[in-house]
Design an enzyme around this catalytic site. Structure first.
Site, mmCIF file in Angstrom:
data_model
loop_
_atom_site.group_PDB
_atom_site.id
_atom_site.type_symbol
_atom_site.label_atom_id
_atom_site.label_comp_id
_atom_site.label_asym_id
_atom_site.label_seq_id
_atom_site.Cartn_x
_atom_site.Cartn_y
_atom_site.Cartn_z
ATOM 1 C CE LYS A 283 -16.955 35.849 -65.187
ATOM 2 N NZ LYS A 283 -16.512 35.203 -66.447
ATOM 3 C CG ASN B 138 -13.645 29.864 -70.417
ATOM 4 O OD1 ASN B 138 -14.762 30.348 -70.220
ATOM 5 N ND2 ASN B 138 -12.712 30.517 -71.093
ATOM 6 C CG ASN C 88 -14.843 42.268 -69.715
ATOM 7 O OD1 ASN C 88 -15.873 41.640 -69.919
ATOM 8 N ND2 ASN C 88 -13.845 42.288 -70.569
ATOM 9 C CG ASN D 257 -16.007 40.681 -73.625
ATOM 10 O OD1 ASN D 257 -15.621 40.405 -74.757
ATOM 11 N ND2 ASN D 257 -16.063 39.797 -72.650
ATOM 12 C CB CYS E 248 -18.238 36.826 -74.282
ATOM 13 S SG CYS E 248 -18.489 35.315 -73.311
ATOM 14 C CE LYS F 212 -10.543 39.903 -73.696
ATOM 15 N NZ LYS F 212 -10.598 39.356 -72.326
#
Lengths: 286, 258
Positions: free
Chosen positions: A28, A52, A82, A110, A113, A148
């Site tokens: 997570k 989400n 992550n 990441n 997001c 990512k």
């Protein structure tokens, strides 16, 4: 592999599957400091998918190193963190702490997001910012660096080339697509944040197209994801050029799905008399 | 007990009234321990518009037969499909999920409150609490007399009190209007499950009467086992997942404005 944010810290799946059979697990999303995440409601079911808006709820780097790392270090698979931040400095500081952890095989940077106000996707939707954060993290992280990408861009190939040029060892894509849901009767947004990230099979064709484009444009291995629900979906991403795949939302619906996908890929390879997935990667017949 | 994913055999699917079904499911393995208040997450078969699983409280268990039941109220496409399932069909279920209610002591006197389909977990809770030796009182609320179900089954475990919004059965009004609260009962604890406005009103009533109160929440969730982090509720320890830290919370843990 499992996609970050859909697999907890792995331990939530211990009752269901042998995690060591996976190629790797993406934990997570972690930030330097504790985050409470967004208010409820954070989820909306949509046709063939879900939105989400969790907002990176996590207990921060110190808690991760002290409490979560000892639990995941025992897995005999690649454990990948992550990494998220709202400033370059936060990304660097968190990465430095993770770099100290022996049993973390890689980080996934990441920059995509969609559910936090500051940072996050802002780094992944501008070439100069994507370059800047990748360069900064590359300097402090000697192990495998995966970046990512966000699909919420005009030209994902440009961003992919930019992070490759700054030293990314691999590129994973795609994160969720920015979307929204409205209750018609009350005329209110469903999510507390109004907008959220769309995942599930609804996004698969777009994700597949982006993976195909990026895989042709870069030399580093590409990790494909976006709506993979079964082995055929995973195989399609590999044919499009992904060297590996991440399974995300499908974990919510069937906690055994990763094992079924692995078995399905093996069955496909046998049926097509292929000795390894390498024969599959980028094998699109035109 | 370990969580598992199983295809369970449907033994019976009883239509209780115009929109409620009682589905009895059987496992071919031992069920193990199921605590009252725990829930299951059900994959609705042949319902393309129902992408995620649907959570249901466990209504009652029959451990010796490896059976348990769930109460399904038809509210959309997924629950409509569940109502159509036949004995002999299978249902893919993740269970048991969540924490469940606390166990009452044998000398305690407790009030179980269910509103609408929120009565679901109270049958299992009533039976087990009675077996533990506690004194059980049951308060059920519904919109009209036609919406009240399973009254006879509940009355096996203790006195049952009823309310309806339109006054067609029992006391006219909401559960919190029932005189059971004003009577000299001295309940040790209230256990409550139902729609949000009802659980809030019960929590307020319990606080006013200084009675300990546990509520089962029904937040929307994607996974049911603590990985999607979508079903959170704000607690004194921060945002917590209703599916793993709950669904049952003591109202003292919740940051409710009551």
């Amino acid at each position: 592999m499992t996609a970050s944010g859909t697999f907890g810290n792995g331990v939530e799946f211990d009752d269901f599957i042998d995690i060591n059979k996976l190629g790797g697990i993406l934990l997570k999303g972690t930030t330097l400091h504790h985050r409470e995440g967004n208010d409820y409601p954070r989820m909306a079911e949509t046709p063939s998918g879900m939105l989400n808006a969790v907002g990176l709820q996590n207990k921060g780097a110190q808690y991760f190193c002290e409490h979560i790392y000892p639990k995941v270090a025992r897995y005999n698979t690649k454990v990948i963190v992550n990494v998220n931040g709202s400033t370059i400095e936060e990304y660097i500081e968190l990465t430095q702490q993770i770099a100290e952890l022996e049993h973390i095989a890689a980080i996934e940077l990441n920059i995509s997001c969609p559910n936090v106000k500051e940072g996050g996707m802002a780094f992944g939707t501008s070439c100069p910012m994507a370059e800047q954060v990748t360069r900064a993290v590359r300097k402090v992280y000697p192990k495998t660096l995966i970046v990512k990408l966000s699909p919420n861009v005009t030209n994902i190939v440009e961003i992919a080339r930019a992070v490759e040029a700054q030293g990314a060892d691999s590129i994973s894509l795609v994160n969720t697509f920015l979307g929204m849901a409205i209750h018609a009767e009350s005329r209110r947004p469903v999510l507390s944040t109004i907008t959220g990230g769309l995942s599930g099979p609804a996004i698969k064709p777009i994700a597949l197209r982006m993976v195909w484009q990026v895989a042709q444009a870069v030399k580093v291995p590409v990790i494909g994801m976006g709506g993979i629900m079964n082995a055929t979906d995973a195989i399609e991403f590999m044919i499009a050029g992904a060297s590996a795949v991440q399974v995300g939302t499908a974990n919510f619906i069937d906690p055994l799905i990763t094992m079924k996908i692995i078995a399905g890929i093996e069955e496909y390879l046998n049926r097509h008399k292929m000795s390894s997935v390498n024969e599959l990667i980028g094998s699109l017949q035109m | 007990m370990d969580k598992k994913v199983c295809d369970l055999l449907i033994i019976r699917n009883i239509k209780l009234n115009h929109d409620n079904y009682l589905l009895e499911l059987e496992s071919d393995e031992l069920l193990g321990t199921i605590v009252p208040g725990q829930f299951v997450n059900v994959l609705v078969p042949d319902a393309p518009s129902t992408f995620l699983r649907r959570p249901f409280s466990i209504h009652e268990t029959n451990i010796s037969n490896n059976r348990f039941s769930i109460l399904v109220k038809v509210v959309g496409e997924g629950t409509r499909k569940l109502g159509l399932l036949q004995p002999g069909n299978h249902l893919n279920v993740i269970f048991p999920l969540g924490n469940g209610f606390s166990r009452p002591k044998n000398y305690e006197k407790i009030l179980l409150i269910g509103g609408g389909v929120g009565i679901a977990p109270m049958m299992h809770m009533a039976r087990e609490s009675k077996e533990l030796g506690a004194e059980i009182h049951i308060l059920l609320g519904a919109r009209t007399d036609k919406d009240h179900i399973l009254i006879e089954d509940f009355s096996k475990h203790g006195p049952v009190y009823l309310t309806t919004n339109d006054g067609s059965l029992g006391v006219h009004g909401f559960v919190t209007h029932h005189p059971v609260f004003s009577a000299d009962h001295h309940f040790n604890r209230i256990y409550c499950c139902g729609p949000d406005p009802m659980t809030h009103a019960v929590a307020a009533k319990a606080a006013q009467l200084d009675i300990d109160c546990e509520v089962s929440l029904e937040n929307m969730m994607a996974c049911g086992f603590g990985v999607c982090l979508c079903c959170v509720t704000s607690t004194t320890s921060g945002n917590q997942c209703v599916c793993t830290e709950g669904p049952v919370f003591n109202t003292k843990q919740l940051k409710w404005q009551i």
